[in-house]
Design a protein around this motif. Sequence first.
Motif, mmCIF file in Angstrom:
data_model
loop_
_atom_site.group_PDB
_atom_site.id
_atom_site.type_symbol
_atom_site.label_atom_id
_atom_site.label_comp_id
_atom_site.label_asym_id
_atom_site.label_seq_id
_atom_site.Cartn_x
_atom_site.Cartn_y
_atom_site.Cartn_z
ATOM 1 N N GLU A 28 -65.179 50.462 20.705
ATOM 2 C CA GLU A 28 -64.210 50.498 21.794
ATOM 3 C C GLU A 28 -63.712 49.104 22.141
ATOM 4 O O GLU A 28 -64.482 48.154 22.267
ATOM 5 C CB GLU A 28 -64.822 51.144 23.040
ATOM 6 N N GLY A 29 -62.389 49.004 22.263
ATOM 7 C CA GLY A 29 -61.776 47.747 22.653
ATOM 8 C C GLY A 29 -61.674 46.726 21.534
ATOM 9 O O GLY A 29 -61.230 45.609 21.751
ATOM 10 N N ARG A 30 -62.085 47.101 20.353
ATOM 11 C CA ARG A 30 -62.018 46.177 19.213
ATOM 12 C C ARG A 30 -60.825 46.551 18.346
ATOM 13 O O ARG A 30 -60.487 47.714 18.191
ATOM 14 C CB ARG A 30 -63.306 46.263 18.377
ATOM 15 N N GLU A 31 -60.195 45.544 17.814
ATOM 16 C CA GLU A 31 -59.018 45.751 16.973
ATOM 17 C C GLU A 31 -59.460 45.941 15.526
ATOM 18 O O GLU A 31 -59.559 44.983 14.764
ATOM 19 C CB GLU A 31 -58.098 44.532 17.069
ATOM 20 N N ILE A 32 -59.725 47.191 15.156
ATOM 21 C CA ILE A 32 -60.131 47.507 13.789
ATOM 22 C C ILE A 32 -59.604 48.899 13.457
ATOM 23 O O ILE A 32 -59.667 49.811 14.285
ATOM 24 C CB ILE A 32 -61.663 47.417 13.611
ATOM 25 N N SER A 33 -59.100 49.050 12.262
ATOM 26 C CA SER A 33 -58.561 50.349 11.859
ATOM 27 C C SER A 33 -59.705 51.320 11.582
ATOM 28 O O SER A 33 -60.839 50.918 11.323
ATOM 29 C CB SER A 33 -57.694 50.203 10.607
ATOM 30 N N GLU A 34 -59.375 52.595 11.631
ATOM 31 C CA GLU A 34 -60.371 53.627 11.327
ATOM 32 C C GLU A 34 -60.897 53.464 9.906
ATOM 33 O O GLU A 34 -62.085 53.617 9.659
ATOM 34 C CB GLU A 34 -59.759 55.020 11.482
ATOM 35 N N ASP A 36 -61.091 50.721 8.084
ATOM 36 C CA ASP A 36 -61.985 49.568 7.972
ATOM 37 C C ASP A 36 -63.334 49.843 8.630
ATOM 38 O O ASP A 36 -64.381 49.467 8.104
ATOM 39 C CB ASP A 36 -61.337 48.322 8.569
ATOM 40 N N LEU A 74 -64.503 40.853 12.214
ATOM 41 C CA LEU A 74 -63.556 40.383 13.216
ATOM 42 C C LEU A 74 -63.387 38.863 13.172
ATOM 43 O O LEU A 74 -62.297 38.355 13.459
ATOM 44 C CB LEU A 74 -64.008 40.840 14.614
ATOM 45 N N CYS A 77 -60.792 38.070 10.500
ATOM 46 C CA CYS A 77 -59.407 38.504 10.779
ATOM 47 C C CYS A 77 -58.684 37.550 11.694
ATOM 48 O O CYS A 77 -59.131 36.841 12.458
ATOM 49 C CB CYS A 77 -59.398 39.905 11.376
#
Length: 77
Positions: A28-34, A36, A74, A77
């Motif tokens: 939650e709240g993390r910028e990661i695609s499903e 990945d 992360l 990225c």
Amino acid sequence: MPFLHKPEREEIERLAQQLTPRLVQVLEGREISEDDAASLLSGVLIRLMYRWNSIPDREHWVLSTFEAQLRRYLERC
């Protein structure tokens, strides 16, 4: 590295299902695609299979290893 006790697919799936709500919280709240996130989790579960007999608390190991992998991802990225 051979398995001493190869876990059954159902054992891995059951563990993944039990951990799903907690894994969702970690993401939650993390910028990661499903895709990945699924790839990171797959890698953790494969490592777990090879270490199945040597990990007494598999839930804790999966969560902490997944979180570490996610942090590394992360940072890149």
